[in-house]
Scaffold this motif. Structure first.
Motif, PDB file in Angstrom:
ATOM      1  N   GLU A   6      22.403   8.934   4.957  1.00 30.41           N
ATOM      2  CA  GLU A   6      22.994   7.722   5.521  1.00 30.41           C
ATOM      3  C   GLU A   6      22.000   6.562   5.450  1.00 30.41           C
ATOM      4  OE1 GLU A   6      24.434  10.947   8.681  1.00 30.41           O
ATOM      5  OE2 GLU A   6      22.510  10.382   7.808  1.00 30.41           O
ATOM      6  N   CYS A  22      26.865   6.275   3.152  1.00 31.62           N
ATOM      7  CA  CYS A  22      26.471   7.678   3.077  1.00 31.62           C
ATOM      8  C   CYS A  22      26.730   8.177   1.667  1.00 31.62           C
ATOM      9  CB  CYS A  22      27.252   8.505   4.083  1.00 31.62           C
ATOM     10  SG  CYS A  22      27.002  10.285   3.937  1.00 31.62           S
ATOM     11  N   TRP A  36      32.799   9.849   9.594  1.00 26.95           N
ATOM     12  CA  TRP A  36      31.692   9.412  10.442  1.00 26.95           C
ATOM     13  C   TRP A  36      31.934   9.900  11.865  1.00 26.95           C
ATOM     14  CZ3 TRP A  36      27.432   7.150   8.484  1.00 26.95           C
ATOM     15  CH2 TRP A  36      27.522   6.607   7.201  1.00 26.95           C
ATOM     16  N   CYS A  95      27.118  11.089   9.123  1.00 24.49           N
ATOM     17  CA  CYS A  95      28.062  11.252   8.036  1.00 24.49           C
ATOM     18  C   CYS A  95      28.427  12.737   7.918  1.00 24.49           C
ATOM     19  CB  CYS A  95      27.409  10.763   6.747  1.00 24.49           C
ATOM     20  SG  CYS A  95      28.367  11.000   5.258  1.00 24.49           S
ATOM     21  N   GLY A 112      24.850  14.577   7.579  1.00 25.83           N
ATOM     22  CA  GLY A 112      23.653  13.806   7.322  1.00 25.83           C
ATOM     23  C   GLY A 112      22.699  13.896   8.497  1.00 25.83           C
TER      24      GLY A 112
END
Length: 121
Positions: A6, A22, A36, A95, A112
């Motif tokens: 991200e 991302c 998200w 993400c 992420g």
């Protein structure tokens, strides 16, 4: 394996805007849902927005009309445009991607590392 990276977080005043990005990379055959999520201090991680490969979107009620999720399916990227930010939007934003890997690898759901968004009053 698969990595999600991200970028785009930061500090902004209430009413301002930020755009998160991302990128998914690695052993990827295809990516289904990308989305998200966010987690504020002392709270559980919650859904912010998701978008399917076909373009269907889902938003948390708290961000509808202010946030927009978009994707570049060719690049395996997802974006979150955040407008009219409020102090209560302050959180770490993560993400998320549902990945299908080429055989014989196994895909799965990946996260992420998170990016901090801080909205000052």
């Amino acid at each position: 394996q698969v990595q999600l990276v991200e970028s785009g977080g930061g500090l902004v005043q209430a009413g301002g805007s930020l755009r998160l990005s991302c990128a998914a990379s690695g052993n990827i055959l295809s990516v289904g849902i990308m989305g998200w999520y966010r987690q504020a201090p002392g709270k559980q991680r919650e859904l912010v927005a998701t978008r399917t490969y076909g373009g269907n979107t889902n938003y948390a009620d708290s961000v509808k009309g202010r946030f927009t999720i978009s994707r570049d399916t060719a690049k395996n990227m997802v974006y979150l445009q955040m407008n009219s930010l409020k102090p209560e939007d302050t959180a770490v934003y993560y993400c998320n991607a549902e990945v299908t890997a080429p055989w014989p690898l196994r895909g799965g759901v990946y996260w992420g590392q998170g990016t901090q968004v801080t909205v000052s009053a």
